[in-house]
Design a protein around this motif. Structure first.
Motif, short mmCIF file in Angstrom:
data_model
loop_
_atom_site.label_atom_id
_atom_site.label_comp_id
_atom_site.label_asym_id
_atom_site.label_seq_id
_atom_site.Cartn_x
_atom_site.Cartn_y
_atom_site.Cartn_z
N GLY A 1 0.83 -1.20 0.00
CA GLY A 1 0.00 0.00 0.00
C GLY A 1 0.86 1.25 0.00
O GLY A 1 2.09 1.19 -0.07
N GLN A 2 0.23 2.39 0.10
CA GLN A 2 0.94 3.66 0.07
C GLN A 2 1.66 3.89 1.40
O GLN A 2 1.07 3.76 2.47
CB GLN A 2 -0.02 4.81 -0.21
N MET A 3 2.94 4.23 1.30
CA MET A 3 3.77 4.44 2.48
C MET A 3 3.15 5.49 3.40
O MET A 3 2.66 6.52 2.95
CB MET A 3 5.17 4.88 2.06
N SER B 1 0.44 5.62 4.92
CA SER B 1 -1.01 5.78 4.92
C SER B 1 -1.62 4.83 5.94
O SER B 1 -1.02 3.83 6.32
CB SER B 1 -1.58 5.49 3.53
N ALA C 1 -1.92 1.20 4.82
CA ALA C 1 -0.70 0.48 4.43
C ALA C 1 -0.35 -0.59 5.45
O ALA C 1 -0.53 -0.42 6.65
CB ALA C 1 0.46 1.46 4.28
#
Length: 203
Positions: free
Chosen positions: A93-95, A97, A100
């Motif tokens: 996932g997005q770092m 976030s 994540a």
């Protein structure tokens, strides 16, 4: 650690350096099986690392069995490879976030021991099974002791904690040995002999 009946402490070893108690085999097994990692590392990361410890202990106990079936070896091979994949799992996932899933360790942190554990031990188990043998009959303690003594002799001390150099210890050892081989092949002296010449004043 006291609850697990294991003596472990950090202490000053001189010149401001920190050292720690060396644990013997049985103590390491107890730590892998019971130490509450998740109480010291918060969140899902702590839980994942604790699960890594428990899974490694389970795989280790499989290796210690006196015999294995083909199905057990195949299952061990899959689980060992999955254990290494989990060890170096990247962030999903997005770092940073909320959604994540944080990664655990870097691929660079995978050691040669872990490579052998996942990629070569299953082969050894199959070959030993053909001869009616098992890994529990063998020990690498003497090899590990030799490696420790070699490093200690080469550097004048141990490299516990990774040492202070940026390059791996084995790199320095190999560079040194390669130079020795080069000198030997090319008949180059690896030491300098100094001769003193005394000039007498006859005047």
């Amino acid at each position: 650690m006291n609850e697990l009946h294991i003596h472990f402490e950090f202490f000053h070893s001189g010149r401001g350096n920190w050292n720690w108690t060396s644990l013997m085999g049985p103590d390491k097994e107890i730590l892998l099986q019971y130490f509450p990692v998740s109480e010291f590392i918060s969140g899902s990361r702590g839980i994942d690392i604790e699960n890594l410890w428990r899974e490694f202990y389970r795989l280790y106990k499989i290796l210690r069995k006196s015999s294995h079936t083909d199905e057990e070896i195949l299952e061990f091979e899959k689980d060992a490879k999955n254990w290494v994949r989990t060890f170096c799992r990247p962030t999903i996932g997005q770092m940073n976030s909320a959604a994540a899933t944080p990664g655990l360790y870097r691929k660079d942190d995978v050691t040669p021991y872990m490579h052998v554990f996942a990629m070569h031990i299953p082969y050894f188990l199959r070959r030993l099974k053909e001869k009616g043998l098992s890994l529990r009959l063998f020990s690498t303690c003497s090899v590990e002791k030799k490696n420790h003594e070699q490093v200690k002799l080469f550097f004048g001390g141990t490299t516990m904690g990774g040492g202070k150099k940026t390059k791996p210890v084995v790199y320095d050892i190999l560079v040194f040995e390669n130079r020795q081989i080069f000198y030997l092949i090319n008949d180059i002296p690896n030491e300098i002999t100094c001769n003193n010449i005394n000039i007498l004043d006859n005047g």
